[in-house]
Design an enzyme around this catalytic site. Structure first.
Site, PDB file in Angstrom:
ATOM      1  N   GLY B  40       0.839  -1.196   0.000  1.00  0.00           N
ATOM      2  CA  GLY B  40       0.000   0.000   0.000  1.00  0.00           C
ATOM      3  C   GLY B  40       0.873   1.245   0.000  1.00  0.00           C
ATOM      4  N   ALA B  44       0.246   6.424   4.732  1.00  0.00           N
ATOM      5  CA  ALA B  44       1.028   5.599   5.652  1.00  0.00           C
ATOM      6  C   ALA B  44       2.111   4.830   4.900  1.00  0.00           C
ATOM      7  CB  ALA B  44       0.114   4.638   6.409  1.00  0.00           C
ATOM      8  N   GLY B  45       1.739   4.191   3.810  1.00  0.00           N
ATOM      9  CA  GLY B  45       2.675   3.333   3.086  1.00  0.00           C
ATOM     10  C   GLY B  45       3.777   4.115   2.397  1.00  0.00           C
ATOM     11  N   SER B 284     -16.528  17.836   1.752  1.00  0.00           N
ATOM     12  CA  SER B 284     -15.664  17.975   2.926  1.00  0.00           C
ATOM     13  C   SER B 284     -16.367  18.532   4.160  1.00  0.00           C
ATOM     14  CB  SER B 284     -14.505  18.911   2.597  1.00  0.00           C
ATOM     15  OG  SER B 284     -13.815  19.242   3.778  1.00  0.00           O
ATOM     16  N   ARG B 331     -18.619  13.766  13.749  1.00  0.00           N
ATOM     17  CA  ARG B 331     -19.310  13.154  12.616  1.00  0.00           C
ATOM     18  C   ARG B 331     -20.405  12.179  13.018  1.00  0.00           C
ATOM     19  NH1 ARG B 331     -13.919  12.233   8.858  1.00  0.00           N
ATOM     20  NH2 ARG B 331     -13.778  14.423   8.260  1.00  0.00           N
ATOM     21  N   HIS B 402     -17.622   6.163   5.333  1.00  0.00           N
ATOM     22  CA  HIS B 402     -16.471   6.958   4.937  1.00  0.00           C
ATOM     23  C   HIS B 402     -15.136   6.380   5.414  1.00  0.00           C
ATOM     24  CE1 HIS B 402     -14.122  10.414   3.941  1.00  0.00           C
ATOM     25  NE2 HIS B 402     -13.868  10.738   5.185  1.00  0.00           N
ATOM     26  N   LEU B 442      -5.417  11.860   8.007  1.00  0.00           N
ATOM     27  CA  LEU B 442      -4.172  12.225   7.336  1.00  0.00           C
ATOM     28  C   LEU B 442      -3.061  12.292   8.369  1.00  0.00           C
ATOM     29  CD1 LEU B 442      -5.461  15.027   4.917  1.00  0.00           C
ATOM     30  CD2 LEU B 442      -5.291  12.585   4.538  1.00  0.00           C
TER      31      LEU B 442
END
Lengths: 248, 638
Positions: B40, B44-45, B284, B331, B402, B442
């Site tokens: 991935g 992160a990857g 967003s 959320r 999501h 993120l």
């Protein structure tokens, strides 16, 4: 509505391809173009036929994966839009639509509408970065960047690397893609230290990949889904000329 | 097996420093001999692969897309949190830590979350140095905005494309290492199994998606940075290719799965328009800075054009119910509130499953141009999809799947229960508890890749410096490859008639109906049965056209759906086990007037599920959550 599709089918890189006709009935105007192809593919699978292979992923216009030439235009008729963001309300009942892959010497076809754009990664690997390893950074606010410069850099950085510029260009040139990256990084203070090397190395790699030369036609800008300006090409040319005279 | 989270001793603010000071190191000449596989290439990857290569390890990176730059992190719009306190508005590492724990409804690990808040500041520094064009003020310094679940402005952003810019920064760092020969990149490759030798992860089986060939790759350690599993719902904001396969294969090889039922349903997505729909598009959360959410007070008004409904006839229900956070409540709360008003019959649009997000006040206050500049691409994108102009009439929005807070169980070092196998970013379960705050995904992806794994992996690899590369003709590689080949053959040769998508859509409907925004024991029990039946049908009747040894996206999709069917069942099992409501997990039996009712006495633990064999009951292991720095309390945004 009913849509007639004429789609490029090609088994793999080594075989030749041809246009095949399909009819998709009951197309809903709220469908996206790719959803219409999903529907067609569902029908083909039910009949035991091979579905149309095409690249797609985020389906919200940002990943740059989708890559179709629709009626002769990369990403279709709408300005500043990727194929995945093209909706069928832009067509009418009975329309005939040609669907082909992005065509360029440096983008070999893998199957049907999917092409290999690995050349773009190699152009970035040649210099499309700032050489700062993790941990080397100073405080983020230690480098003020004039707002206009930051905005210009962002405009260039908006490139999604889809390759529509190459597909649109009669020369199959990757100048807009390369220029957008050089322009993004060379304008920023963080990117200045290796601006010369970047311009030279990226252009060298671009040429090595078999992309054509730029002859200022402007089709790339017209078809770019992110509306990247050819001003960036002018900037790359300046950077490149400067680099040739001052560089290694 | 007893779960050891390996949280370092000491006060929460000192744990990470203590850890770093005492973790074992690998010297540069040994790093060159150690090979690391990274699966991935999202935030992160890509950040992990680049950073580990910079340190001197030999890295192989894999992604299923045609380029590492396309991983789905790219679609994140709003921003990234960091405790910089550049706004002088009272932010601090502790406050970011506290907001994240509270936002997660007190179901996340203190130690991990504090570390996340600590390194958040380094992430911004790193990204700026890479040339990520964050939004700036006229003085040339960085701008911030607010996000849900926080009362400070700590979110850094690059127009409505923050994920794209951060990913491109990490991708460029990765490509730099590819160019230097420190990373070998394998695009259009999908990991289909983990290879274990003597109990340790030692490699993977990957399918070359262009040729269909199965490949064997050795690594001294394997990192899964493969994202979340929201696509189990078929309709989600995830990319079409996002899948659970790598994580699920690891699970079947002994990695425990943590909190699979914790799913984030995002409140502001474009509503579903028809059965043909392939995905849902997020608008967003940053829009809630300036947009006000409302529905008509009276059902009778729902059919009217929104601009014809008078101010006094509108119910700004979030502002009414949660006056201190208003439209910026977290959320899970915003989503549930939207469902509630729609259930009351006050939803709008053709289906009645939508609420309004209105910018007219912001336009009056700030002017049209300012509002347009702030949200860049989002307005044209909405208009393109719906055919309506959100600057002239309110957006219609509805919650959609999501993000998944659950994922592979990892300890403080990000190692799964399989030694040498790590999970980073959304693929692990560790930092967001039962609900993730906006602009934190993120942050977590980059924290794990840039600043956590480079330290923690050394602690393991320092013990592997004498392990030579294992040749891939080892029987464990052969066994894993045969296992994959057999699954592919079984599926390909079943003589089925029905397209794979049909099964996926059915699974999605079951999950959304019974394991979505509201769940209860009766529905979940029913769902489990339905999934088992669907799974059997799938293996008998899914039709895969084309050949095995060619570019065959239909086959790739089928392999992913096969794993989603198994995961879906585990999610239901987990949701059924958790007899409480917390964050995104809302059990209708456990509520206080529509607010989630936690049961800290019995459920303040992480559910870590062990795979016990196909068609066997999974075994539950519990990691008790210990709170030392903060007090458990009822989450309130009122």
């Amino acid at each position: 509505m009913k849509i007639n599709l004429k789609v490029w089918r090609q088994k793999n890189t080594n075989t030749s391809g041809k246009i095949v006709n399909y009819v998709v009935n009951e197309v809903n105007p709220d469908m996206s173009f790719l959803e219409m192809i999903d529907v067609l593919n569902g029908q083909l699978v039910r009949k035991g036929e091979d579905p149309i292979a095409f690249d797609h992923d985020c389906r919200e216009g940002i990943c740059g994966m989708c890559s179709m030439v629709v009626d002769g235009r990369p990403h279709g008729p709408l300005h500043g839009t990727t194929t995945c963001q093209l909706y069928m309300r832009n067509y009418k009942d009975g329309d005939t639509i040609y669907v082909e892959p992005f065509r360029a010497h440096a983008f070999p076809i893998i199957k049907d509408l999917a092409v290999n754009r690995g050349a773009f990664d190699r152009i970035i690997a040649a210099g499309g970065f700032v050489s700062v390893s993790t941990g080397q950074a100073q405080d983020a606010n230690a480098i003020p960047v004039e707002k206009a410069v930051a905005d210009n850099a962002m405009d260039a950085a908006a490139c999604i690397g889809c390759g529509a510029c190459v597909a649109a260009c009669p020369n199959g040139s990757a100048m807009l893609f390369t220029a957008a990256k050089v322009s993004h990084l060379n304008q920023l203070p963080q990117g200045k230290a290796e601006a010369t090397r970047r311009a030279l190395n990226m252009v060298k790699q671009m040429d090595a990949e078999g992309f054509g030369k730029c002859s200022n036609i402007g089709a790339c800008e017209a078809e770019c889904p992110k509306e990247i300006s050819i001003e960036n090409i002018a900037r790359l040319n300046r950077e490149y000329i400067k680099a040739v005279f001052t560089g290694e | 097996m007893k779960l050891d989270s390996k949280i370092p001793q000491g006060p929460v603010g000192e744990k990470w420093s203590n850890y770093k000071e005492h973790a074992k190191l690998v010297n540069p000449s040994n790093k060159r001999k150690l090979e690391i596989i990274v699966v991935g290439t999202g935030l992160a990857g890509a950040s992990a692969a680049a950073t580990l290569a910079e340190l001197g390890y030999k890295v192989k990176a894999f992604c299923f897309q045609d380029s590492p730059r396309r991983a789905h992190s790219i679609a994140a719009q709003g921003g990234i949190n960091a405790a910089k306190n550049y706004k002088n508005d009272g932010d601090s590492v502790y406050r970011l830590f506290y907001d994240t724990i509270k936002g997660g409804d007190f179901r996340a690990r203190e130690g991990n979350v504090h570390r996340l808040a600590e390194v958040s500041v380094n992430i911004i520094d790193q990204c700026v140095a890479q040339g990520v064009p964050f939004a700036r003020e006229y003085g040339g310094l960085l701008d911030n905005r607010s996000f849900g679940g926080a009362q400070v402005s700590r979110t850094f952003y690059a127009r409505g494309q923050t994920g794209q810019q951060l990913l491109i920064g990490a991708y460029q760092a990765l490509e730099r290492q590819v160019g230097l020969g420190n990373v070998k990149m394998y695009s259009r490759h999908e990991m289909l199994d983990i290879v274990k030798i003597d109990g340790k992860a030692r490699g993977i089986i990957a399918k070359n998606l262009v040729t269909g060939e199965l490949e064997r790759h050795f690594g001294h350690a394997v990192l899964l940075c493969t994202g979340g599993y929201g696509n189990v719902f078929f309709l989600s904001t995830n990319a079409m290719g996002s899948n659970v396969t790598a994580a699920w294969r690891a699970h079947k090889r002994g990695a425990f799965f943590g909190n699979p039922c914790y799913t984030q349903i995002h409140p502001t997505c474009i509503p579903v328009s028809g059965d043909y729909q392939s995905k849902l598009t997020l608008m967003s959360e940053s829009l809630r800075n300036d947009g006000r959410i409302w529905v008509p007070k009276r059902k009778e008004d729902c059919g009217k054009h929104p601009n014809d409904i008078k101010e006094e006839d509108r119910d700004y229900y979030l502002e009414r119910k949660y006056p201190s956070y208003g439209n910026l409540c977290p959320r899970d709360i915003a989503s549930r509130a939207a469902k509630e008003v729609c259930d009351e019959g006050r939803g709008v649009g053709k289906t009645g499953l939508a609420v309004y997000l209105d910018f007219s006040d912001a336009i009056n206050r700030l002017g049209l141009e300012t509002v347009k500049a702030r949200y860049g691409e989002l307005f044209p994108m909405y208009q393109n999809i719906t055919g309506e102009d959100p600057l002239k009439q309110p957006m219609r929005i509805f919650p959609a799947v999501h993000y998944t807070m659950g994922g592979l169980w990892v300890d403080y070092e990000l190692m799964t229960t399989v030694p040498g196998l790590y999970a980073l970013g959304e693929a692990n379960f560790s930092d967001h508890g039962a609900n993730r705050l906006g602009a934190s995904a993120l942050m977590q992806g980059l924290a794990d890749g840039y600043f956590v794994i480079p330290y923690t992996i050394g602690n393991y690899l320092s013990g592997e410096i004498f392990t030579k590369s294992i040749p891939t003709d080892h029987p464990a590689f052969a066994e894993a490859e045969n296992n994959v080949r057999e699954r592919i053959n079984t599926l390909k040769n079943n003589g089925g008639k029905t397209p794979v998508d049909e099964f996926h859509k059915q699974l999605g409907k079951i999950m959304w109906e019974y394991c979505g925004m509201a769940r209860n024991a009766e529905g979940l029990t029913k769902a489990r049965q339905m999934i088992q039946t669907l799974k059997a049908d799938f293996w008998n009747d899914a039709r895969i056209t084309g050949e095995i040894n060619e570019f065959n996206p239909e086959l790739d999709k089928a392999m992913r759906v096969a794993d989603f069917l198994e995961l879906g069942e585990l999610m239901v099992v987990d949701a059924l086990n958790r007899n409480e409501s917390c964050g995104g997990h809302f059990r209708t039996e456990y509520q206080d007037n529509g607010e989630a009712k936690r049961n800290d006495d019995e459920y303040a633990y992480v559910s870590a599920w062990e795979f016990k064999g196909d068609n066997q009951e999974p075994e539950l292991h519990k990691e008790e959550l210990v709170y030392e720095a903060i007090q458990l309390q009822v989450r309130s945004y009122k």
